[in-house]
Design an enzyme around this catalytic site. Structure first.
Site, PDB file in Angstrom:
ATOM      1  N   PRO A 180     -15.518  -5.820   2.156  1.00  0.00           N
ATOM      2  CA  PRO A 180     -16.850  -6.259   2.584  1.00  0.00           C
ATOM      3  C   PRO A 180     -17.988  -5.757   1.714  1.00  0.00           C
ATOM      4  CG  PRO A 180     -15.902  -4.686   4.163  1.00  0.00           C
ATOM      5  CD  PRO A 180     -14.809  -5.070   3.221  1.00  0.00           C
ATOM      6  N   TYR A 223       0.815  -1.217   0.000  1.00  0.00           N
ATOM      7  CA  TYR A 223       0.000   0.000   0.000  1.00  0.00           C
ATOM      8  C   TYR A 223       0.848   1.265   0.000  1.00  0.00           C
ATOM      9  CZ  TYR A 223      -3.684  -3.222   1.673  1.00  0.00           C
ATOM     10  OH  TYR A 223      -4.566  -4.269   1.843  1.00  0.00           O
TER      11      TYR A 223
END
Length: 291
Positions: free
Chosen positions: A203, A55
């Site tokens: 999610p 990241y």
């Protein structure tokens, strides 16, 4: 039940370490902005922050953790070993680099980001030897107390079995793509059977399930947003959701999931039509249909 109570609830890893049931994902949050994101999340009650070497924001996450205004031991920090690292020496150096970059004495959980380098993701070669070599470096750092727990991400059954059969320390957690309309139940059962915690990234399916009318309709029934329904669904399956956002309003909403989905509606959600195409995000290996 209050938001803070849910954010302070934990699962227990096989070594007894407690991991908060909801984490904050930081993928695609820039290094110079992520410290403020972490501090905002902590202020709202989040205690679990997830980052990765890939990241390129570990420095900022570490800054946020160090300046969050609460004791370090009250925060749970996860990072991930770059997917391309498949040797002991490289992994050992990378773990030390993460600790230095983050400015932390220890990392709560360090995981192998993928069983295969991203350019080989989904290929037949599972890199068994390379994963064992990288895992040995994680074991060593764990033994030294620099890592409080160790695990993996994107590992399929055969990848997990390789470590279960050959490693000194068994993997404690597997972070996988799991959400409404794409829940890998067989893999989740295997993870659980082997005493690991299953973490669920994306999610909301990288935004794809927000477009689904059947899921929108279910969320309206409960008077909640689609992300809230999606996070509650994962919690009721015993998974650990990692919603990703830099928006404090969204962080707050994502933690307001004290409602209960009925058993009947859970069955409906388990069986909704699977997402086949993640659109523009299919360029990323994990969304590209290779798993």
């Amino acid at each position: 039940m209050s938001t803070t109570m849910i954010l302070s609830e934990t699962y227990t890893l096989p070594n007894g370490v407690e991991i908060p049931k909801i984490g904050l994902g930081t993928w695609m949050i820039e290094d110079d902005k992520v410290a403020d994101t972490v501090k905002a999340a902590v202020e709202l009650g989040y205690r679990h922050i997830d980052t990765a070497q890939a990241y390129q924001n570990e420095r900022g996450v570490g800054e946020g953790v160090r300046s969050a205004g609460i004791p370090r031991e009250e925060l749970f920090v996860t990072s991930k070993l770059d997917a391309g690292i498949k040797s002991f020496g490289e992994a050992k150096a990378a773990i030390d680099a993460s600790l230095e970059t983050m400015g932390l004495n220890y990392i709560d959980l360090m995981i192998i980001h993928s069983p295969q380098p991203w350019q080989n993701f989904g290929d037949e070669d599972r890199f068994f030897e390379g994963n064992l070599a990288a895992w040995k470096a994680l074991e060593e750092a764990y033994d030294r107390g620099r890592l409080k727990a160790i695990g993996v991400s994107n590992f399929q059954k055969e990848d997990l079995q390789n470590l279960i059969d050959n490693a000194s320390v068994k993997p404690m957690l597997n972070q996988i793509l799991a959400h409404i309309a794409n829940t890998p139940f067989d893999l989740i059962d295997f993870i659980r059977t082997n005493d690991m915690v299953a973490e669920a990234y994306s999610p909301v399916g990288h935004g794809e399930i927000l477009k689904r009318r059947d899921i929108q309709s279910m969320s309206k029934k409960y008077g909640v947003s689609v992300p809230q329904l999606a996070i509650r669904y994962l919690l009721q399956l015993g998974l650990l959701p990692l919603p990703k956002t830099a928006n404090p309003d969204h962080m707050k909403m994502n933690s307001e999931v004290a409602f209960q989905i009925t058993d009947e509606d859970m069955e409906t959600l388990k069986n909704v039509e699977k997402i086949q195409d993640y659109g523009e995000h299919s360029v990323f290996p994990v969304y590209g249909g290779k798993i």
